[in-house]
Write a protein that holds these residues in place. Structure first.
Motif, PDB file in Angstrom:
ATOM      1  N   GLN A 183       0.846  -1.193   0.000  1.00  0.00           N
ATOM      2  CA  GLN A 183       0.000   0.000   0.000  1.00  0.00           C
ATOM      3  C   GLN A 183       0.884   1.246   0.000  1.00  0.00           C
ATOM      4  O   GLN A 183       1.632   1.476   0.945  1.00  0.00           O
ATOM      5  N   MET A 184       0.823   2.009  -1.053  1.00  0.00           N
ATOM      6  CA  MET A 184       1.683   3.189  -1.182  1.00  0.00           C
ATOM      7  C   MET A 184       0.918   4.427  -0.727  1.00  0.00           C
ATOM      8  O   MET A 184       0.563   5.295  -1.531  1.00  0.00           O
ATOM      9  N   LYS A 185       0.643   4.471   0.559  1.00  0.00           N
ATOM     10  CA  LYS A 185      -0.079   5.618   1.108  1.00  0.00           C
ATOM     11  C   LYS A 185       0.814   6.853   1.041  1.00  0.00           C
ATOM     12  O   LYS A 185       1.960   6.833   1.485  1.00  0.00           O
ATOM     13  N   MET A 186       0.271   7.925   0.528  1.00  0.00           N
ATOM     14  CA  MET A 186       1.066   9.127   0.314  1.00  0.00           C
ATOM     15  C   MET A 186       0.875  10.174   1.401  1.00  0.00           C
ATOM     16  O   MET A 186       1.757  10.982   1.665  1.00  0.00           O
ATOM     17  N   TYR A 187      -0.299  10.160   2.057  1.00  0.00           N
ATOM     18  CA  TYR A 187      -0.586  11.262   2.970  1.00  0.00           C
ATOM     19  C   TYR A 187       0.181  11.178   4.283  1.00  0.00           C
ATOM     20  O   TYR A 187       0.253  12.157   5.018  1.00  0.00           O
ATOM     21  N   ASN A 188       0.764  10.005   4.600  1.00  0.00           N
ATOM     22  CA  ASN A 188       1.557   9.883   5.825  1.00  0.00           C
ATOM     23  C   ASN A 188       3.038  10.141   5.603  1.00  0.00           C
ATOM     24  O   ASN A 188       3.810  10.175   6.556  1.00  0.00           O
ATOM     25  N   VAL A 195       1.856  19.079   2.004  1.00  0.00           N
ATOM     26  CA  VAL A 195       1.718  19.864   3.240  1.00  0.00           C
ATOM     27  C   VAL A 195       2.815  19.480   4.216  1.00  0.00           C
ATOM     28  O   VAL A 195       3.481  20.348   4.805  1.00  0.00           O
ATOM     29  N   LEU A 196       3.021  18.178   4.411  1.00  0.00           N
ATOM     30  CA  LEU A 196       4.073  17.719   5.319  1.00  0.00           C
ATOM     31  C   LEU A 196       5.452  18.104   4.789  1.00  0.00           C
ATOM     32  O   LEU A 196       6.344  18.473   5.562  1.00  0.00           O
ATOM     33  N   ARG A 197       5.618  18.019   3.472  1.00  0.00           N
ATOM     34  CA  ARG A 197       6.902  18.368   2.872  1.00  0.00           C
ATOM     35  C   ARG A 197       7.229  19.832   3.097  1.00  0.00           C
ATOM     36  O   ARG A 197       8.362  20.199   3.439  1.00  0.00           O
ATOM     37  N   GLU A 198       6.226  20.704   2.958  1.00  0.00           N
ATOM     38  CA  GLU A 198       6.439  22.125   3.169  1.00  0.00           C
ATOM     39  C   GLU A 198       6.746  22.429   4.629  1.00  0.00           C
ATOM     40  O   GLU A 198       7.619  23.250   4.942  1.00  0.00           O
ATOM     41  N   ASN A 199       6.028  21.759   5.548  1.00  0.00           N
ATOM     42  CA  ASN A 199       6.310  21.944   6.964  1.00  0.00           C
ATOM     43  C   ASN A 199       7.737  21.524   7.309  1.00  0.00           C
ATOM     44  O   ASN A 199       8.430  22.191   8.095  1.00  0.00           O
ATOM     45  N   LYS A 200       8.164  20.406   6.735  1.00  0.00           N
ATOM     46  CA  LYS A 200       9.518  19.922   6.977  1.00  0.00           C
ATOM     47  C   LYS A 200      10.543  20.917   6.449  1.00  0.00           C
ATOM     48  O   LYS A 200      11.564  21.194   7.101  1.00  0.00           O
ATOM     49  N   ARG A 201      10.264  21.485   5.266  1.00  0.00           N
ATOM     50  CA  ARG A 201      11.187  22.472   4.691  1.00  0.00           C
ATOM     51  C   ARG A 201      11.316  23.692   5.588  1.00  0.00           C
ATOM     52  O   ARG A 201      12.414  24.205   5.813  1.00  0.00           O
ATOM     53  N   LYS A 202      10.185  24.171   6.126  1.00  0.00           N
ATOM     54  CA  LYS A 202      10.207  25.332   7.013  1.00  0.00           C
ATOM     55  C   LYS A 202      10.948  25.047   8.309  1.00  0.00           C
ATOM     56  O   LYS A 202      11.669  25.915   8.822  1.00  0.00           O
TER      57      LYS A 202
END
Length: 205
Positions: A183-188, A195-202
């Motif tokens: 299962q290639m769940k993307m939202y986790n 959204v998570l990627r942007e938070n991590k970048r910040k």
């Protein structure tokens, strides 16, 4: 047969859960760790807890902060459910690894473990529909409607148990073969969810 035995384990789980009827209760798994029975019990326990999480989060009076906490628990539960299904499929892949597929063998639309996932949820549906069909404070129309639905669910149980056992028999005989996709769940995933990627970048900037 295997599926009938699995369903009995699921029934036991649902009964055990309702002894406390608490999403915070410890799982009283009576089976040896690592056994297929242990895994099936754990699978249905996760489903039972999540079933009641879903009831709780639909409370229109729920505190927004509490709802967010509960949503996070539901997300984590969903991931645990998926992980365990994949673990169960690994069990079946290992069990049938030496079977040579016949010429013309076909693949099923779902793996054995995902079919068992449906059977686990069905055990919960049957328990709760039976509860509603006999709930004394409910009116007669409600009880009768639920009793009719219960008959359908019980028929579905018989059909699904038969289908799962037939699938396992076909795999064992080489008439069908297993092919499992993770299962290639993307939202986790903090690299795949924007959204998570942007938070991590910040956080890292």
């Amino acid at each position: 047969m295997f599926a009938e035995s699995a369903f009995k384990t699921f029934e036991q789980v649902v009964i055990d859960y309702h002894k406390t009827d608490s999403v915070d209760a410890e799982m009283p798994n009576p089976f040896e760790s690592g056994s297929i029975e242990f895994l099936l019990y754990k699978k249905c326990w996760i489903d039972s807890v999540q079933w009641h999480f879903e009831d709780l989060i639909r409370d229109p009076r729920i505190d927004p902060a509490g709802a967010l906490v509960l949503k996070r628990k539901i997300d984590a539960s969903n991931q645990h459910r998926t992980d365990l299904v994949e673990y169960l499929d690994a069990y079946f892949l290992d069990k049938y690894q030496s079977v040579l597929a016949m010429e013309g063998a076909t693949i099923n639309t779902e793996s054995p473990a995902w079919a068992l996932d449906r059977l686990s949820i069905l055990a919960l549906k049957i328990y709760h529909m039976d509860e509603e069909a006999s709930r004394e404070e409910a009116d007669v129309a409600h009880r009768e409607a639920c009793a009719q639905k219960l008959v359908v669910l019980q028929e579905q149980r018989t059909d699904l148990i038969t289908a799962i056992d037939q699938l396992l028999s076909d795999i064992a005989a080489g008439r069908k073969y297993m092919k499992v996709y993770k299962q290639m769940k993307m939202y986790n995933d903090d690299e795949l969810n924007p959204v998570l990627r942007e938070n991590k970048r910040k956080e890292n900037s």
